[in-house]
Design an enzyme around this catalytic site. Structure first.
Site, PDB file in Angstrom:
ATOM      1  N   SER A  14      -4.204 -15.247  15.886  1.00  0.00           N
ATOM      2  CA  SER A  14      -5.416 -16.228  15.569  1.00  0.00           C
ATOM      3  C   SER A  14      -5.550 -17.032  16.769  1.00  0.00           C
ATOM      4  O   SER A  14      -4.759 -17.829  17.225  1.00  0.00           O
ATOM      5  CB  SER A  14      -4.929 -16.766  14.424  1.00  0.00           C
ATOM      6  OG  SER A  14      -6.233 -17.766  14.243  1.00  0.00           O
ATOM      7  N   SER A  16      -8.090 -19.230  16.313  1.00  0.00           N
ATOM      8  CA  SER A  16      -8.628 -20.450  15.624  1.00  0.00           C
ATOM      9  C   SER A  16      -8.006 -21.717  16.142  1.00  0.00           C
ATOM     10  O   SER A  16      -8.885 -22.836  16.240  1.00  0.00           O
ATOM     11  CB  SER A  16      -8.908 -20.196  14.253  1.00  0.00           C
ATOM     12  OG  SER A  16      -9.484 -19.042  13.744  1.00  0.00           O
ATOM     13  N   THR A  60      -7.813 -15.137   7.040  1.00  0.00           N
ATOM     14  CA  THR A  60      -8.086 -13.922   7.788  1.00  0.00           C
ATOM     15  C   THR A  60      -7.357 -12.845   7.152  1.00  0.00           C
ATOM     16  O   THR A  60      -6.641 -12.866   6.087  1.00  0.00           O
ATOM     17  CB  THR A  60      -7.611 -14.132   9.147  1.00  0.00           C
ATOM     18  OG1 THR A  60      -8.062 -13.003  10.157  1.00  0.00           O
ATOM     19  CG2 THR A  60      -6.289 -14.292   9.415  1.00  0.00           C
ATOM     20  N   LYS A  64      -8.860 -11.976   2.987  1.00  0.00           N
ATOM     21  CA  LYS A  64     -10.233 -12.309   2.612  1.00  0.00           C
ATOM     22  C   LYS A  64     -11.106 -11.970   1.447  1.00  0.00           C
ATOM     23  O   LYS A  64     -11.888 -12.844   0.938  1.00  0.00           O
ATOM     24  CB  LYS A  64     -11.278 -11.939   3.825  1.00  0.00           C
ATOM     25  CG  LYS A  64     -10.859 -12.466   5.136  1.00  0.00           C
ATOM     26  CD  LYS A  64     -11.795 -11.719   6.164  1.00  0.00           C
ATOM     27  CE  LYS A  64     -11.781 -12.585   7.457  1.00  0.00           C
ATOM     28  NZ  LYS A  64     -12.812 -12.074   8.634  1.00  0.00           N
ATOM     29  N   ASN A  85     -14.028 -16.233   4.303  1.00  0.00           N
ATOM     30  CA  ASN A  85     -13.038 -16.947   5.328  1.00  0.00           C
ATOM     31  C   ASN A  85     -13.172 -18.414   5.538  1.00  0.00           C
ATOM     32  O   ASN A  85     -12.208 -18.782   6.675  1.00  0.00           O
ATOM     33  CB  ASN A  85     -13.824 -16.298   6.647  1.00  0.00           C
ATOM     34  CG  ASN A  85     -14.997 -16.857   7.319  1.00  0.00           C
ATOM     35  OD1 ASN A  85     -15.585 -17.608   6.556  1.00  0.00           O
ATOM     36  ND2 ASN A  85     -15.349 -16.578   8.522  1.00  0.00           N
ATOM     37  N   ASP A 100     -18.749 -15.451   8.982  1.00  0.00           N
ATOM     38  CA  ASP A 100     -18.782 -14.296   9.916  1.00  0.00           C
ATOM     39  C   ASP A 100     -20.411 -13.895  10.291  1.00  0.00           C
ATOM     40  O   ASP A 100     -20.703 -13.502  11.103  1.00  0.00           O
ATOM     41  CB  ASP A 100     -18.087 -13.228   9.663  1.00  0.00           C
ATOM     42  CG  ASP A 100     -16.714 -13.324   9.845  1.00  0.00           C
ATOM     43  OD1 ASP A 100     -16.106 -14.283  10.554  1.00  0.00           O
ATOM     44  OD2 ASP A 100     -15.690 -12.753   9.189  1.00  0.00           O
ATOM     45  N   GLY A 128     -15.490  -1.804   7.319  1.00  0.00           N
ATOM     46  CA  GLY A 128     -14.714  -2.618   6.920  1.00  0.00           C
ATOM     47  C   GLY A 128     -15.357  -4.176   6.643  1.00  0.00           C
ATOM     48  O   GLY A 128     -16.428  -4.176   6.436  1.00  0.00           O
ATOM     49  N   GLY A 129     -14.156  -5.062   6.478  1.00  0.00           N
ATOM     50  CA  GLY A 129     -14.604  -6.474   6.156  1.00  0.00           C
ATOM     51  C   GLY A 129     -15.591  -6.875   7.095  1.00  0.00           C
ATOM     52  O   GLY A 129     -16.844  -7.619   6.885  1.00  0.00           O
ATOM     53  N   TYR A 217     -13.046  -8.879  20.862  1.00  0.00           N
ATOM     54  CA  TYR A 217     -13.274  -9.786  21.946  1.00  0.00           C
ATOM     55  C   TYR A 217     -12.043  -9.685  22.652  1.00  0.00           C
ATOM     56  O   TYR A 217     -12.055 -10.625  23.759  1.00  0.00           O
ATOM     57  CB  TYR A 217     -13.782 -11.103  21.304  1.00  0.00           C
ATOM     58  CG  TYR A 217     -12.577 -11.538  20.448  1.00  0.00           C
ATOM     59  CD1 TYR A 217     -11.516 -12.345  20.816  1.00  0.00           C
ATOM     60  CD2 TYR A 217     -12.947 -11.553  18.796  1.00  0.00           C
ATOM     61  CE1 TYR A 217     -10.681 -12.744  19.845  1.00  0.00           C
ATOM     62  CE2 TYR A 217     -11.957 -11.876  17.907  1.00  0.00           C
ATOM     63  CZ  TYR A 217     -10.836 -12.313  18.446  1.00  0.00           C
ATOM     64  OH  TYR A 217     -10.271 -13.009  17.168  1.00  0.00           O
ATOM     65  N   GLY A 238     -17.837 -10.053  21.607  1.00  0.00           N
ATOM     66  CA  GLY A 238     -17.685 -10.655  20.330  1.00  0.00           C
ATOM     67  C   GLY A 238     -17.159 -12.108  20.535  1.00  0.00           C
ATOM     68  O   GLY A 238     -16.812 -12.636  19.276  1.00  0.00           O
TER      69      GLY A 238
HETATM   70  P1  NAP Z   1     -11.045  -3.755   8.729  1.00  0.00           P
HETATM   71  O1  NAP Z   1     -11.522  -4.151   7.364  1.00  0.00           O
HETATM   72  O2  NAP Z   1      -9.536  -3.311   8.835  1.00  0.00           O
HETATM   73  O3  NAP Z   1     -11.990  -2.425   9.239  1.00  0.00           O
HETATM   74  C1  NAP Z   1     -11.635  -1.759  10.360  1.00  0.00           C
HETATM   75  C2  NAP Z   1     -12.743  -0.712  10.555  1.00  0.00           C
HETATM   76  O4  NAP Z   1     -12.332   0.169  11.853  1.00  0.00           O
HETATM   77  C3  NAP Z   1     -12.892   0.404   9.325  1.00  0.00           C
HETATM   78  O5  NAP Z   1     -14.363   0.911   9.519  1.00  0.00           O
HETATM   79  C4  NAP Z   1     -11.960   1.410  10.019  1.00  0.00           C
HETATM   80  O6  NAP Z   1     -12.439   2.807   9.554  1.00  0.00           O
HETATM   81  C5  NAP Z   1     -12.194   1.353  11.375  1.00  0.00           C
HETATM   82  N1  NAP Z   1     -11.206   2.188  12.252  1.00  0.00           N
HETATM   83  C6  NAP Z   1      -9.925   1.731  12.279  1.00  0.00           C
HETATM   84  N2  NAP Z   1      -9.057   2.501  13.108  1.00  0.00           N
HETATM   85  C7  NAP Z   1      -9.969   3.603  13.352  1.00  0.00           C
HETATM   86  C8  NAP Z   1      -9.869   4.661  14.236  1.00  0.00           C
HETATM   87  N3  NAP Z   1      -8.693   5.103  14.666  1.00  0.00           N
HETATM   88  N4  NAP Z   1     -10.797   5.676  14.189  1.00  0.00           N
HETATM   89  C9  NAP Z   1     -12.175   5.432  13.496  1.00  0.00           C
HETATM   90  N5  NAP Z   1     -12.326   4.201  13.033  1.00  0.00           N
HETATM   91  C10 NAP Z   1     -11.235   3.257  12.721  1.00  0.00           C
HETATM   92  O7  NAP Z   1     -11.248  -4.470   9.886  1.00  0.00           O
HETATM   93  P2  NAP Z   1     -12.313  -5.804  10.003  1.00  0.00           P
HETATM   94  O8  NAP Z   1     -12.110  -6.920   9.416  1.00  0.00           O
HETATM   95  O9  NAP Z   1     -13.703  -5.301   9.674  1.00  0.00           O
HETATM   96  O10 NAP Z   1     -12.454  -5.955  11.479  1.00  0.00           O
HETATM   97  C11 NAP Z   1     -13.082  -5.178  12.371  1.00  0.00           C
HETATM   98  C12 NAP Z   1     -12.895  -5.435  13.886  1.00  0.00           C
HETATM   99  O11 NAP Z   1     -13.855  -6.646  14.159  1.00  0.00           O
HETATM  100  C13 NAP Z   1     -11.641  -6.114  14.398  1.00  0.00           C
HETATM  101  O12 NAP Z   1     -11.130  -5.627  15.607  1.00  0.00           O
HETATM  102  C14 NAP Z   1     -11.697  -7.634  14.262  1.00  0.00           C
HETATM  103  O13 NAP Z   1     -10.898  -8.130  15.203  1.00  0.00           O
HETATM  104  C15 NAP Z   1     -13.068  -7.709  14.619  1.00  0.00           C
HETATM  105  N6  NAP Z   1     -13.605  -8.916  14.196  1.00  0.00           N
HETATM  106  C16 NAP Z   1     -14.203  -9.868  14.981  1.00  0.00           C
HETATM  107  C17 NAP Z   1     -14.840 -10.891  14.611  1.00  0.00           C
HETATM  108  C18 NAP Z   1     -15.502 -11.984  15.407  1.00  0.00           C
HETATM  109  O14 NAP Z   1     -15.609 -13.205  15.130  1.00  0.00           O
HETATM  110  N7  NAP Z   1     -15.849 -11.524  16.656  1.00  0.00           N
HETATM  111  C19 NAP Z   1     -14.872 -11.098  13.128  1.00  0.00           C
HETATM  112  C20 NAP Z   1     -14.351 -10.352  12.511  1.00  0.00           C
HETATM  113  C21 NAP Z   1     -13.674  -9.224  12.884  1.00  0.00           C
HETATM  114  P3  NAP Z   1     -11.896   3.480   7.943  1.00  0.00           P
HETATM  115  O15 NAP Z   1     -12.726   2.555   7.034  1.00  0.00           O
HETATM  116  O16 NAP Z   1     -12.256   4.725   8.141  1.00  0.00           O
HETATM  117  O17 NAP Z   1     -10.434   3.114   8.100  1.00  0.00           O
END
Ligand code: NAP
Length: 276
Positions: A14, A16, A60, A64, A85, A100, A128-129, A217, A238
């Site tokens: 993190s 943060s 996180t 969440k 969050n 978010d 995802g989330g 990011y 990001g």
């Molecule tokens: P999450 O709930 O674990 O979701 C992950 C997503 O990625 C799901 O849609 C998953 O698909 C997909 N995925 C993972 N591995 C894959 C692969 N090998 N092939 C295809 N799809 C794959 O995670 P999240 O919380 O949504 O976060 C997603 C990303 O956003 C992370 O990188 C996180 O760091 C970033 N994020 C950034 C911010 C920001 O402030 N910039 C805020 C939140 C999150 P499936 O459903 O099929 O498993």
């Protein structure tokens, strides 16, 4: 002395504490912001400490969604996204929100003005989330069309159903046709992140006026953003979302609305580079 923290499991990754620590120093506040690694079985007991030991916390992965059951209430945004969050305490009770979505929208508003001009037609990779916060934001900006593309189609279909008639689920092999129609492409998967596989998608057919944004990011310039900027598309990384989602949380706990400045961005960029 106001104490806040971020909880997760693991939590080492993190950034943060760097962001909130910068603001605590900048505004000369008597406060602290730390990382707390909380295992799932410790979550309920930790939440009880909000309001006494801590003014509040960020939440996180993987807590969440689970954390919602330990709170006295959540606001409309957290309810719509289905995840919290940020937690704070008021009158001896504990409440949750999700910042978010606001982080995602403010980042695009600042870095790509006009990105939501009607008709807004978005392709979102992931379900995802983070994708939930993105889709909720796009619905609030009255998107005419939101197409969700996810490895597990079922998850994309559930999300599309939940967010209403302008949302639909498709497959990765449908992308070429979908991109012709899109004014915004969002990567909300974890692909492209340091230590993960690349997001291997072709941008052929994407309109030159479309905006491409990546929630990942680290690295700052992901493979997707590189590809998009080589084609001349506007790109938004990001990091801005990460910085802007922290603003309302800091204001709730410390009572000061902090600014996202180039100095803060440079601090986090340097940390991302040094970890690469
Ligand atoms: P999450 O709930 O674990 O979701 C992950 C997503 O990625 C799901 O849609 C998953 O698909 C997909 N995925 C993972 N591995 C894959 C692969 N090998 N092939 C295809 N799809 C794959 O995670 P999240 O919380 O949504 O976060 C997603 C990303 O956003 C992370 O990188 C996180 O760091 C970033 N994020 C950034 C911010 C920001 O402030 N910039 C805020 C939140 C999150 P499936 O459903 O099929 O498993």
């Amino acid at each position: 002395m106001i104490r806040a923290c971020v909880i997760g499991w693991p939590i080492r990754q993190s950034r943060s504490p760097l962001i909130h620590g910068f603001w605590i120093r900048k505004y000369g506040l008597s406060g602290s912001y730390e990382k707390r690694e909380i295992a799932p079985e410790e979550l309920g007991a930790f939440v009880q400490r909000i309001g006494t030991d801590f003014a509040g916390c960020n939440v996180t992965v993987p807590h969440k969604e689970e954390v919602m059951k330990w709170l006295d209430g959540v606001d409309d945004t957290a309810r719509a996204i289905g995840a919290v969050n940020t937690i704070w305490s008021e009158g001896g009770k504990r409440f949750g929100t999700n910042t978010d979505m606001a982080g995602f929208l403010v980042n695009l508003d600042q870095q790509a003005p006009g990105w939501d001009r009607a008709p807004l037609s978005a392709v979102v990779l992931g379900a995802g989330g983070a994708a939930r916060a993105v889709v909720c934001g796009l619905v609030r900006r009255k998107a005419a069309k939101i197409v969700l593309v996810n490895r597990s189609r079922k998850r994309a279909e559930e999300l599309a159903r939940e967010f209403g008639p302008n949302s639909a689920a498709c497959e990765y092999h449908d992308l070429p046709g979908l991109l012709e129609d899109a004014s915004l492409l969002v990567n909300a998967t974890s692909l492209g992140m340091v230590g993960k596989a690349d997001l291997d998608v072709s941008l052929e057919g994407l309109s030159p006026s479309a905006v491409v944004t990546d929630l990942v990011y680290a690295p700052l310039k992901t493979g997707l953003l590189e590809k998009a900027s080589r084609r001349g598309n506007r790109t938004v990384d990001g990091l801005g979302m990460l910085l802007h989602q922290a603003v309302p949380a800091f204001e709730k706990w410390f009572g000061v609305k902090p600014e996202v400045t180039p100095e803060l961005r440079a601090l986090i960029e340097a940390d991302i580079r040094s970890a690469a």
